[in-house]
Design a protein around this motif. Sequence first.
Motif, PDB file in Angstrom:
ATOM      1  N   VAL A 104       0.840  -1.192   0.000  1.00 36.02           N
ATOM      2  CA  VAL A 104       0.000   0.000   0.000  1.00 36.02           C
ATOM      3  C   VAL A 104       0.877   1.245   0.000  1.00 36.02           C
ATOM      4  O   VAL A 104       1.755   1.399   0.846  1.00 36.02           O
ATOM      5  N   GLY A 105       0.637   2.110  -0.976  1.00 32.73           N
ATOM      6  CA  GLY A 105       1.352   3.379  -1.036  1.00 32.73           C
ATOM      7  C   GLY A 105       0.421   4.532  -0.715  1.00 32.73           C
ATOM      8  O   GLY A 105      -0.796   4.346  -0.578  1.00 32.73           O
ATOM      9  N   PRO A 106       0.945   5.730  -0.610  1.00 30.63           N
ATOM     10  CA  PRO A 106       0.110   6.882  -0.278  1.00 30.63           C
ATOM     11  C   PRO A 106      -0.893   7.231  -1.369  1.00 30.63           C
ATOM     12  O   PRO A 106      -1.977   7.746  -1.091  1.00 30.63           O
ATOM     13  N   GLN A 107      -0.553   6.936  -2.616  1.00 33.20           N
ATOM     14  CA  GLN A 107      -1.442   7.243  -3.738  1.00 33.20           C
ATOM     15  C   GLN A 107      -2.089   5.978  -4.302  1.00 33.20           C
ATOM     16  O   GLN A 107      -3.299   5.921  -4.507  1.00 33.20           O
ATOM     17  N   LYS A 108      -1.284   4.972  -4.568  1.00 33.29           N
ATOM     18  CA  LYS A 108      -1.790   3.716  -5.105  1.00 33.29           C
ATOM     19  C   LYS A 108      -0.825   2.600  -4.741  1.00 33.29           C
ATOM     20  O   LYS A 108       0.304   2.847  -4.296  1.00 33.29           O
ATOM     21  N   SER A 109      -1.267   1.377  -4.941  1.00 33.70           N
ATOM     22  CA  SER A 109      -0.456   0.223  -4.565  1.00 33.70           C
ATOM     23  C   SER A 109       0.549  -0.129  -5.657  1.00 33.70           C
ATOM     24  O   SER A 109       0.468   0.353  -6.795  1.00 33.70           O
ATOM     25  N   ASN A 110       1.471  -1.006  -5.294  1.00 31.54           N
ATOM     26  CA  ASN A 110       2.416  -1.499  -6.300  1.00 31.54           C
ATOM     27  C   ASN A 110       1.714  -2.281  -7.400  1.00 31.54           C
ATOM     28  O   ASN A 110       2.078  -2.180  -8.582  1.00 31.54           O
ATOM     29  N   ALA A 137      -3.449   3.347   3.663  1.00 32.26           N
ATOM     30  CA  ALA A 137      -2.872   4.387   2.813  1.00 32.26           C
ATOM     31  C   ALA A 137      -2.737   5.699   3.577  1.00 32.26           C
ATOM     32  O   ALA A 137      -1.740   6.422   3.443  1.00 32.26           O
ATOM     33  N   LYS A 138      -3.730   6.004   4.408  1.00 27.77           N
ATOM     34  CA  LYS A 138      -3.662   7.221   5.217  1.00 27.77           C
ATOM     35  C   LYS A 138      -2.516   7.104   6.223  1.00 27.77           C
ATOM     36  O   LYS A 138      -1.803   8.080   6.487  1.00 27.77           O
ATOM     37  N   GLY A 139      -2.342   5.881   6.748  1.00 26.96           N
ATOM     38  CA  GLY A 139      -1.249   5.670   7.675  1.00 26.96           C
ATOM     39  C   GLY A 139       0.100   5.866   7.023  1.00 26.96           C
ATOM     40  O   GLY A 139       1.027   6.413   7.616  1.00 26.96           O
ATOM     41  N   THR A 163       0.653   7.865   4.461  1.00 30.19           N
ATOM     42  CA  THR A 163       0.773   9.308   4.232  1.00 30.19           C
ATOM     43  C   THR A 163       1.144  10.044   5.509  1.00 30.19           C
ATOM     44  O   THR A 163       1.978  10.957   5.512  1.00 30.19           O
ATOM     45  N   ASP A 164       0.518   9.643   6.621  1.00 30.79           N
ATOM     46  CA  ASP A 164       0.754  10.322   7.897  1.00 30.79           C
ATOM     47  C   ASP A 164       2.023   9.851   8.601  1.00 30.79           C
ATOM     48  O   ASP A 164       2.380  10.381   9.652  1.00 30.79           O
ATOM     49  N   GLY A 165       2.658   8.835   8.032  1.00 32.70           N
ATOM     50  CA  GLY A 165       3.884   8.335   8.649  1.00 32.70           C
ATOM     51  C   GLY A 165       3.630   7.542   9.901  1.00 32.70           C
ATOM     52  O   GLY A 165       4.460   7.513  10.809  1.00 32.70           O
ATOM     53  N   VAL A 166       2.475   6.859   9.981  1.00 34.38           N
ATOM     54  CA  VAL A 166       2.150   6.070  11.159  1.00 34.38           C
ATOM     55  C   VAL A 166       3.063   4.859  11.230  1.00 34.38           C
ATOM     56  O   VAL A 166       3.313   4.201  10.231  1.00 34.38           O
ATOM     57  N   LYS A 167       3.574   4.543  12.418  1.00 39.35           N
ATOM     58  CA  LYS A 167       4.449   3.402  12.603  1.00 39.35           C
ATOM     59  C   LYS A 167       3.773   2.358  13.477  1.00 39.35           C
ATOM     60  O   LYS A 167       2.821   2.657  14.197  1.00 39.35           O
ATOM     61  N   GLY A 168       4.311   1.140  13.439  1.00 39.37           N
ATOM     62  CA  GLY A 168       3.793   0.072  14.282  1.00 39.37           C
ATOM     63  C   GLY A 168       2.714  -0.725  13.577  1.00 39.37           C
ATOM     64  O   GLY A 168       2.347  -0.459  12.446  1.00 39.37           O
ATOM     65  N   VAL A 169       2.185  -1.703  14.257  1.00 37.81           N
ATOM     66  CA  VAL A 169       1.189  -2.596  13.688  1.00 37.81           C
ATOM     67  C   VAL A 169      -0.200  -2.004  13.866  1.00 37.81           C
ATOM     68  O   VAL A 169      -0.570  -1.598  14.956  1.00 37.81           O
ATOM     69  N   ALA A 170      -0.975  -1.950  12.795  1.00 36.61           N
ATOM     70  CA  ALA A 170      -2.329  -1.413  12.850  1.00 36.61           C
ATOM     71  C   ALA A 170      -3.278  -2.499  13.340  1.00 36.61           C
ATOM     72  O   ALA A 170      -3.266  -3.614  12.828  1.00 36.61           O
ATOM     73  N   ASP A 171      -4.090  -2.152  14.344  1.00 35.12           N
ATOM     74  CA  ASP A 171      -5.062  -3.105  14.869  1.00 35.12           C
ATOM     75  C   ASP A 171      -6.379  -2.963  14.132  1.00 35.12           C
ATOM     76  O   ASP A 171      -6.793  -1.870  13.767  1.00 35.12           O
ATOM     77  N   GLY A 172      -7.015  -4.098  13.912  1.00 35.62           N
ATOM     78  CA  GLY A 172      -8.339  -4.081  13.310  1.00 35.62           C
ATOM     79  C   GLY A 172      -8.334  -3.652  11.866  1.00 35.62           C
ATOM     80  O   GLY A 172      -9.321  -3.112  11.375  1.00 35.62           O
ATOM     81  N   VAL A 173      -7.232  -3.877  11.165  1.00 36.64           N
ATOM     82  CA  VAL A 173      -7.191  -3.485   9.753  1.00 36.64           C
ATOM     83  C   VAL A 173      -8.128  -4.358   8.940  1.00 36.64           C
ATOM     84  O   VAL A 173      -8.768  -3.913   8.007  1.00 36.64           O
ATOM     85  N   VAL A 174      -8.198  -5.624   9.322  1.00 33.93           N
ATOM     86  CA  VAL A 174      -9.093  -6.532   8.618  1.00 33.93           C
ATOM     87  C   VAL A 174     -10.431  -6.572   9.347  1.00 33.93           C
ATOM     88  O   VAL A 174     -10.473  -6.628  10.562  1.00 33.93           O
ATOM     89  N   SER A 175     -11.512  -6.525   8.586  1.00 36.90           N
ATOM     90  CA  SER A 175     -12.843  -6.572   9.188  1.00 36.90           C
ATOM     91  C   SER A 175     -13.010  -7.865   9.969  1.00 36.90           C
ATOM     92  O   SER A 175     -12.805  -8.946   9.452  1.00 36.90           O
ATOM     93  N   GLY A 176     -13.371  -7.758  11.209  1.00 39.17           N
ATOM     94  CA  GLY A 176     -13.597  -8.928  12.041  1.00 39.17           C
ATOM     95  C   GLY A 176     -12.397  -9.226  12.901  1.00 39.17           C
ATOM     96  O   GLY A 176     -12.456  -9.099  14.101  1.00 39.17           O
ATOM     97  N   ALA A 177     -11.259  -9.613  12.267  1.00 39.58           N
ATOM     98  CA  ALA A 177     -10.058  -9.946  13.035  1.00 39.58           C
ATOM     99  C   ALA A 177      -8.854  -9.824  12.144  1.00 39.58           C
ATOM    100  O   ALA A 177      -8.903 -10.131  10.972  1.00 39.58           O
TER     101      ALA A 177
END
Length: 277
Positions: free
Chosen positions: A118-124, A224-226, A228-242
């Motif tokens: 995932v890139g800030p504008q589009k994916s690879n 993608a927003k992460g 762009t914002d330079g968010v670090k670490g593992v994102a929780d709940g990225v996948v719906s459900g688990a």
Amino acid sequence: MNKFVKIASITAVALAILIVAGFIFVYSSLDSIVKAAVESIASDMTQTEVTLNDVEISPTTGQGSLRGFTMSNPDGFKSNEAFQFDEISVKIDIKSLTDDVIIINEVRINAPHITYEVGPQKSNIDTINENTQSHGKSSETTASNEDAPKFIVEHLYLNDGEISVAAAPLGDKTIDVDLPNIHLKDIGKGDQGASPAVILQAAFGAVTKNITGALGSVDLDGLAKGVTDGVKGVADGVVSGASGVTSTVGDAASGATDGIKGAADGAGNALKGLLGD
């Protein structure tokens, strides 16, 4: 026997020898020809580096395999590879090698691994697909494709694939999702053969479509927003459900062959100016 008859006889024998030598060269060089063609055409179209470790095709049966396929990421992405296939099995109609249109009975890609970054504008993957679909718009490339050998791919399978979603907010971790199986039929058949470019466009278009469907449960916009914002670490709940849930989209392409075939035919017709895969 007069000298003209002798000359004609010698000429005929010489031509026969040249023709036989040509056939021997083509059949004995089939592996290296295929390897060079795949690496050159795919690299040029996708604007990535495509490599094959080994190609082995029987000159008598037409059955063979392409091993160690790797496609790098386009510039601007951090993952090492976008696509990896351990083995691609092929079946070629050997008798068609001397025809205007070469018939490939089957291409079977088993257990491919795809990294969706995932890139800030589009994916690879979106970037590679755009590069592939836009290839051939110049008059020079169009003329080159028109002169290229033509093929008909009767069956193209991509089975048991896995997608690993990578993004800066996930750190070194990925979200792994199953890729629905793909089955394309008769690429180039309705157009009296297709160039390698058109075949690759049809195949990559179908793959991209299935990747998009498989990732419906993943919050790609949030990732993608992460980025762009330079968010670090593992994102929780990225996948719906688990997190890490496996998609159950199922065998979308094989279960809806007509729909996928229609998409491939549409890509072939729309890009007729260029692989009719």
